[in-house]
Design an enzyme around this catalytic site. Sequence first.
Site, mmCIF file in Angstrom:
data_model
loop_
_atom_site.group_PDB
_atom_site.id
_atom_site.type_symbol
_atom_site.label_atom_id
_atom_site.label_comp_id
_atom_site.label_asym_id
_atom_site.label_seq_id
_atom_site.Cartn_x
_atom_site.Cartn_y
_atom_site.Cartn_z
ATOM 1 N N ILE A 1 0.830 -1.215 0.000
ATOM 2 C CA ILE A 1 0.000 0.000 0.000
ATOM 3 C C ILE A 1 0.866 1.268 0.000
ATOM 4 C CG2 ILE A 1 -0.267 0.348 2.501
ATOM 5 C CD1 ILE A 1 -3.314 0.582 1.972
ATOM 6 N N VAL B 1 3.866 -5.509 10.553
ATOM 7 C CA VAL B 1 2.748 -6.458 10.428
ATOM 8 C C VAL B 1 3.272 -7.828 10.844
ATOM 9 C CG1 VAL B 1 1.069 -7.527 8.888
ATOM 10 C CG2 VAL B 1 1.676 -5.117 8.566
ATOM 11 N N HIS C 1 6.002 -12.025 5.923
ATOM 12 C CA HIS C 1 5.859 -11.583 4.530
ATOM 13 C C HIS C 1 7.226 -11.294 3.954
ATOM 14 C CE1 HIS C 1 5.456 -8.159 7.285
ATOM 15 N NE2 HIS C 1 6.057 -7.422 6.368
HETATM 16 P P1 5GP Z 1 6.856 -4.632 7.544
HETATM 17 O O1 5GP Z 1 7.083 -3.204 7.976
HETATM 18 O O2 5GP Z 1 6.086 -5.404 8.596
HETATM 19 O O3 5GP Z 1 8.068 -5.341 7.073
HETATM 20 O O4 5GP Z 1 5.958 -4.532 6.256
HETATM 21 C C1 5GP Z 1 4.572 -4.320 6.280
HETATM 22 C C2 5GP Z 1 4.189 -3.750 4.950
HETATM 23 O O5 5GP Z 1 2.790 -3.862 4.806
HETATM 24 C C3 5GP Z 1 4.526 -2.261 4.813
HETATM 25 O O6 5GP Z 1 5.409 -2.084 3.718
HETATM 26 C C4 5GP Z 1 3.166 -1.598 4.589
HETATM 27 O O7 5GP Z 1 3.203 -0.535 3.668
HETATM 28 C C5 5GP Z 1 2.306 -2.754 4.108
HETATM 29 N N1 5GP Z 1 0.895 -2.636 4.441
HETATM 30 C C6 5GP Z 1 0.377 -2.282 5.657
HETATM 31 N N2 5GP Z 1 -0.959 -2.305 5.605
HETATM 32 C C7 5GP Z 1 -1.306 -2.673 4.340
HETATM 33 C C8 5GP Z 1 -2.562 -2.872 3.681
HETATM 34 O O8 5GP Z 1 -3.632 -2.718 4.245
HETATM 35 N N3 5GP Z 1 -2.510 -3.253 2.385
HETATM 36 C C9 5GP Z 1 -1.332 -3.431 1.717
HETATM 37 N N4 5GP Z 1 -1.415 -3.819 0.443
HETATM 38 N N5 5GP Z 1 -0.140 -3.269 2.315
HETATM 39 C C10 5GP Z 1 -0.122 -2.886 3.599
#
Ligand code: 5GP
Length: 113
Positions: free
Chosen positions: A29, A94, A98
């Site tokens: 996103i 999150v 991932h």
């Molecule tokens: P992290 O910071 O945990 O490695 O990555 C989480 C990713 O999830 C971030 O890059 C963030 O932009 C993405 N993200 C968070 N919420 C959403 C959402 O509702 N939809 C999508 N498509 N991506 C999301």
Amino acid sequence: MTIFEKILNKEIPTELVYEDEKVIAFNDISPQAEIHLLFIHKEKSENINDLMDKNPEQVKDLYHAIQKHTRAIGLDKTGFRVVTNLGPHGGQTVFYTHFHVLGGEQLGFFGRA
Ligand code: 5GP
């Protein structure tokens, strides 16, 4: 429940760019590159270490999906980066494992901000 489970359950409508029996992928996103995809396994784990405890085969499933999709869109030709963050210092926000796939342009160095 994490946002990615809601995407997986279709509670949050999100276009999938890739799906197979075990893995889905969708656009981030808040893209940090021209192409910024997120690959998740359909079976939940909280982070890569938790995934390795539960079912290390999932790494293969995820990399298989990444290989297949990056080849399908030609991203393998120009190159890409795969990143997975764990915990506060890693920048994980999150808590559902991932793999970020970043590319579509020349990426910078990574590490300290
Ligand atoms: P992290 O910071 O945990 O490695 O990555 C989480 C990713 O999830 C971030 O890059 C963030 O932009 C993405 N993200 C968070 N919420 C959403 C959402 O509702 N939809 C999508 N498509 N991506 C999301």
